[in-house]
Design a protein around this motif. Structure first.
Motif, PDB file in Angstrom:
ATOM      1  N   GLN A  50       1.809  -5.546  -6.850  1.00 60.82           N
ATOM      2  CA  GLN A  50       2.941  -5.699  -5.941  1.00 60.82           C
ATOM      3  C   GLN A  50       3.711  -7.005  -6.129  1.00 60.82           C
ATOM      4  OE1 GLN A  50       0.253  -4.304  -2.507  1.00 60.82           O
ATOM      5  NE2 GLN A  50       2.249  -3.600  -1.850  1.00 60.82           N
ATOM      6  N   HIS A  78      -7.136  -3.480  -6.309  1.00 63.94           N
ATOM      7  CA  HIS A  78      -6.098  -3.069  -5.352  1.00 63.94           C
ATOM      8  C   HIS A  78      -5.217  -2.030  -6.063  1.00 63.94           C
ATOM      9  CE1 HIS A  78      -4.026  -4.449  -1.452  1.00 63.94           C
ATOM     10  NE2 HIS A  78      -3.312  -3.423  -1.872  1.00 63.94           N
ATOM     11  N   TRP A  79      -5.850  -0.934  -6.458  1.00 62.89           N
ATOM     12  CA  TRP A  79      -5.181   0.306  -6.864  1.00 62.89           C
ATOM     13  C   TRP A  79      -4.663   0.384  -8.296  1.00 62.89           C
ATOM     14  CZ3 TRP A  79      -1.631   1.376  -1.978  1.00 62.89           C
ATOM     15  CH2 TRP A  79      -2.416   1.296  -0.824  1.00 62.89           C
ATOM     16  N   ASN A 126     -10.018  -2.321  -2.372  1.00 58.97           N
ATOM     17  CA  ASN A 126      -9.120  -2.315  -1.223  1.00 58.97           C
ATOM     18  C   ASN A 126      -8.818  -0.894  -0.794  1.00 58.97           C
ATOM     19  OD1 ASN A 126      -6.992  -3.607   0.599  1.00 58.97           O
ATOM     20  ND2 ASN A 126      -5.756  -2.123  -0.542  1.00 58.97           N
ATOM     21  N   GLU A 127      -9.139  -0.563   0.454  1.00 62.17           N
ATOM     22  CA  GLU A 127      -8.766   0.734   1.030  1.00 62.17           C
ATOM     23  C   GLU A 127      -9.086   1.911   0.106  1.00 62.17           C
ATOM     24  OE1 GLU A 127      -4.736   0.861   2.266  1.00 62.17           O
ATOM     25  OE2 GLU A 127      -4.875  -0.901   3.520  1.00 62.17           O
ATOM     26  N   ASP A 168      -9.501   0.389   5.935  1.00 59.66           N
ATOM     27  CA  ASP A 168      -8.346   0.404   6.829  1.00 59.66           C
ATOM     28  C   ASP A 168      -8.401   1.625   7.722  1.00 59.66           C
ATOM     29  OD1 ASP A 168      -7.650   2.133   4.430  1.00 59.66           O
ATOM     30  OD2 ASP A 168      -6.005   2.601   5.793  1.00 59.66           O
ATOM     31  N   PRO A 186      -5.811   3.157  11.299  1.00 60.39           N
ATOM     32  CA  PRO A 186      -5.118   2.916  12.551  1.00 60.39           C
ATOM     33  C   PRO A 186      -6.156   2.976  13.674  1.00 60.39           C
ATOM     34  CG  PRO A 186      -4.247   4.862  11.398  1.00 60.39           C
ATOM     35  CD  PRO A 186      -5.526   4.491  10.740  1.00 60.39           C
ATOM     36  N   TYR A 213      -2.939  -2.002  10.973  1.00 56.17           N
ATOM     37  CA  TYR A 213      -1.497  -2.098  11.169  1.00 56.17           C
ATOM     38  C   TYR A 213      -1.010  -1.472  12.466  1.00 56.17           C
ATOM     39  CZ  TYR A 213      -0.784  -3.571   6.302  1.00 56.17           C
ATOM     40  OH  TYR A 213      -0.783  -4.277   5.126  1.00 56.17           O
ATOM     41  N   TRP A 228       5.014   5.408   9.384  1.00 54.07           N
ATOM     42  CA  TRP A 228       3.610   5.305   9.784  1.00 54.07           C
ATOM     43  C   TRP A 228       3.294   4.072  10.634  1.00 54.07           C
ATOM     44  CZ3 TRP A 228       1.170   0.917   8.009  1.00 54.07           C
ATOM     45  CH2 TRP A 228       1.721   0.306   6.882  1.00 54.07           C
ATOM     46  N   GLU A 239      -5.570  -7.605   6.202  1.00 54.74           N
ATOM     47  CA  GLU A 239      -4.137  -7.272   6.228  1.00 54.74           C
ATOM     48  C   GLU A 239      -3.721  -6.899   7.636  1.00 54.74           C
ATOM     49  OE1 GLU A 239      -2.714  -4.213   3.498  1.00 54.74           O
ATOM     50  OE2 GLU A 239      -4.043  -4.965   1.921  1.00 54.74           O
ATOM     51  N   TRP A 256      -0.204  -9.732   6.053  1.00 53.41           N
ATOM     52  CA  TRP A 256       0.455  -9.020   4.965  1.00 53.41           C
ATOM     53  C   TRP A 256       1.946  -9.044   5.253  1.00 53.41           C
ATOM     54  CZ3 TRP A 256      -1.407  -7.238   0.428  1.00 53.41           C
ATOM     55  CH2 TRP A 256      -0.486  -6.536  -0.379  1.00 53.41           C
ATOM     56  N   GLU A 292       6.641  -2.328  -2.610  1.00 55.12           N
ATOM     57  CA  GLU A 292       5.939  -1.555  -1.586  1.00 55.12           C
ATOM     58  C   GLU A 292       5.694  -0.123  -2.085  1.00 55.12           C
ATOM     59  OE1 GLU A 292       4.145  -2.217   0.871  1.00 55.12           O
ATOM     60  OE2 GLU A 292       4.113  -0.347   1.987  1.00 55.12           O
ATOM     61  N   TRP A 293       4.938  -0.026  -3.185  1.00 59.43           N
ATOM     62  CA  TRP A 293       4.512   1.262  -3.732  1.00 59.43           C
ATOM     63  C   TRP A 293       5.669   2.255  -3.792  1.00 59.43           C
ATOM     64  CZ3 TRP A 293       0.505  -0.333  -6.129  1.00 59.43           C
ATOM     65  CH2 TRP A 293      -0.344  -1.297  -5.567  1.00 59.43           C
TER      66      TRP A 293
HETATM   67  C1  PNW Z   1      -1.735  -1.227   2.882  1.00 62.68           C
HETATM   68  N1  PNW Z   1      -2.117   2.931   7.852  1.00 62.68           N
HETATM   69  O1  PNW Z   1      -1.963   0.162   2.977  1.00 62.68           O
HETATM   70  C2  PNW Z   1      -1.924  -1.672   1.422  1.00 62.68           C
HETATM   71  O2  PNW Z   1      -3.201  -2.256   1.222  1.00 62.68           O
HETATM   72  C3  PNW Z   1      -0.857  -2.590   0.897  1.00 62.68           C
HETATM   73  O3  PNW Z   1      -0.906  -2.661  -0.520  1.00 62.68           O
HETATM   74  C4  PNW Z   1       0.490  -2.150   1.374  1.00 62.68           C
HETATM   75  O4  PNW Z   1       1.549  -2.893   0.830  1.00 62.68           O
HETATM   76  C5  PNW Z   1       0.480  -2.261   2.901  1.00 62.68           C
HETATM   77  O5  PNW Z   1      -0.485  -1.407   3.444  1.00 62.68           O
HETATM   78  C6  PNW Z   1       1.801  -1.873   3.541  1.00 62.68           C
HETATM   79  O6  PNW Z   1       2.065  -0.513   3.329  1.00 62.68           O
HETATM   80  C7  PNW Z   1      -1.934   0.809   4.225  1.00 62.68           C
HETATM   81  O7  PNW Z   1      -1.350   3.901   8.060  1.00 62.68           O
HETATM   82  C8  PNW Z   1      -0.969   1.757   4.512  1.00 62.68           C
HETATM   83  O8  PNW Z   1      -2.937   2.589   8.742  1.00 62.68           O
HETATM   84  C9  PNW Z   1      -1.035   2.462   5.718  1.00 62.68           C
HETATM   85  C10 PNW Z   1      -2.052   2.211   6.634  1.00 62.68           C
HETATM   86  C11 PNW Z   1      -2.996   1.260   6.338  1.00 62.68           C
HETATM   87  C12 PNW Z   1      -2.933   0.583   5.160  1.00 62.68           C
END
Ligand code: PNW
Length: 481
Positions: free
Chosen positions: A26, A129-130, A173-174, A234, A236, A316, A355, A383, A425, A432-433
């Protein structure tokens, strides 16, 4: 607004670490410089530029491959004590395999680590991280059990080259995002759609990879390097949409499928019971003679269980979860395996991405949930951040960090949950992907049209700098300093 009642002049403990976070693909750019190998995101977006909203990719990103000194300078101005970044696997091992180490890539991370050290900023280093090396994806990627062996070798190389500088490691990561977005729908690289089976195999292999790296660290490096290592998960916060027993059960099932899927094997041992039961039942109703959720043998359970020194959490937002009957067996599918309807409350302010909503209570509830259920000893928020489009004056991001940090303070001061750090973060507006550069989460603005990728402080960056300096969230106690 919910969660803001308690934003008063309270202080974070002296030992609490504030920081900022990023990830290699990123921010770095330099995608083919100095011997770096190709990874799945390079390949994915070079072949299919229309995967991103703006048709752009991470070839240059924030150009941190060249501007790392400037990045550390910014971190120093923030006054933070920790920087979370990730290593690009293919930058140090171009084919993913430890048979060939790319020295210029190693030097890049050594320079960054030395610069951080010179500025008293601790690194929190994520190994994955992906951005899987393309060669390993061609071997089957996270569907091939041997990728766990490659990951172990990569981790050993990283520990031996960088471990003297690193006291906190994160393996993957995630993993849920990797499996659901990379192997379950076409969102992320490598873009496979194996939503009923491949995603579960991906999960098992990533857990084994994580555990392998943990054991290598534990046996070979911990005695001399004395750091901590875990993985980053991760979710919600999942709130039942009503008080009905069905909705409450649905919300808990959502936690099990979305979080326990990875947290249970690492912190408790084995998959959550509700996943085993439902996927097994549904598999047999579908006419399959075994469960699509691959079994963990007792040996595998023991190998994965307990492989943590802390809990790395990306949080988040919140969701409302409702019950739906479990009667659709038309296709093998994670979303049907899990059931549930997901929505957000109209009273939660929306960000620019669908989201993410402002729901600060999610922080306190989730860290309490983790503390009670998984007993991790310590939690690190790896994050947490807000998304908007192109703003330098960004009051909504200030509200977000203030609200979530206040909710976190409730957990620390009132509930006595041991949360030891927070890396917002993100340091920079970065790639952003699949949203390309259209969605921004930085506390520092980046001009992605300037060749220089000029960095500019946002008002949220200045706010966070004050928080770091005063350990407090509001002007009344900022004035006391
Ligand atoms: C993260 N959710 O992913 C990633 O680790 C980052 O690389 C990314 O830039 C960041 O989020 C922002 O998108 C998530 O819905 C995306 O809870 C969504 C969730 C959690 C983590």
């Amino acid at each position: 607004v919910v969660g803001e009642e308690n934003i008063t002049n309270r202080y974070f403990p002296e030992t609490f670490q504030f920081g900022l976070a990023s990830a290699a693909y990123q921010v770095e750019g330099g995608w083919n410089e100095d011997g770096k190998g190709e990874n799945i995101w390079d390949r994915f977006l070079h072949e299919q530029p229309n995967r991103t909203t703006d048709g752009k990719n991470g070839d240059v990103a924030c150009d941190s491959y060249h501007k790392w000194k400037e990045d550390v300078e910014l971190l120093k101005e923030f006054g933070v004590s920790v920087y979370r970044f990730s290593i690009s696997w293919a930058r140090i091992l171009p084919d993913g395999s430890a048979n060939r180490i790319n020295q210029p890539g190693v030097d890049y991370y050594l320079n960054l680590l030395k610069e951080l050290k010179a500025n008293n900023i601790e690194p929190l280093v994520t190994l994955y991280h992906w951005d899987l090396p393309q060669h390993l994806s061609e071997l089957g990627g996270w569907l091939n059990p041997q990728i766990a062996d490659y990951f172990g070798e990569y981790a050993r190389v990283a520990f031996s080259l960088f471990g003297d500088y690193v006291k906190r490691w994160a393996t993957v990561n995630e993993p849920k995002s990797t499996c659901l977005l990379g192997y379950g729908n076409t969102m992320d690289a490598p873009g496979l759609v194996l939503i009923g089976d491949g995603i579960y195999q991906c999960a098992k292999i990533q857990l084994l990879a994580h555990a392998k790296a943990y054991h290598i660290y534990d046996k070979e490096f911990r005695p001399t390097q004395k750091g901590k290592i875990s993985l980053v998960l991760d979710t919600p916060w999942n709130e039942p949409i009503s008080d009905s027993a069905n909705d409450k059960e649905a919300a808990e099932r959502e936690m099990q499928f979305g979080f326990g899927w990875f947290a249970n094997p690492v912190y408790l041992g084995d998959w959550p019971d509700v996943m085993k039961e439902r996927i097994n039942n549904r598999s047999s109703q579908e006419g399959i003679g075994f469960s699509r959720l691959p079994e963990l043998s007792q040996e595998e359970i023991d190998y994965i269980n307990g492989t943590f020194d802390y809990f790395g959490l990306n949080i988040y937002t919140a969701l409302l979860v409702g019950y739906i009957p479990d009667d659709d067996i038309s296709v093998p599918n994670y979303w049907l395996d899990k059931g549930n309807t997901l929505s957000s409350d109209p009273s939660w302010p929306a960000s620019s991405t669908d989201w993410l909503h402002y729901a600060p209570f999610a922080m306190r509830k989730l860290v309490n949930y983790i503390n009670d259920l998984y007993k991790p000893g310590e939690i690190f928020i790896t994050e947490n951040g807000w998304c908007d489009e192109e703003l330098i004056e960004d009051p909504d991001r200030i509200r977000y960090h203030k609200g979530y940090l206040s909710s976190l303070l409730d957990a620390i001061l009132i509930d006595k949950v041991n949360v030891v750090g927070y890396t917002a973060w993100s340091l920079l507006d970065n790639f952003e992907w699949t949203s390309g550069y259209t969605q921004r989460l930085g506390l520092i603005y980046v001009d992605h049209d300037s060749p220089n990728r000029t960095r500019t402080w946002k008002s949220s960056g200045l706010y966070y700098k004050k928080v770091v300096e005063t350990r407090c969230l509001v002007d009344t106690c900022i004035d006391e300093i």
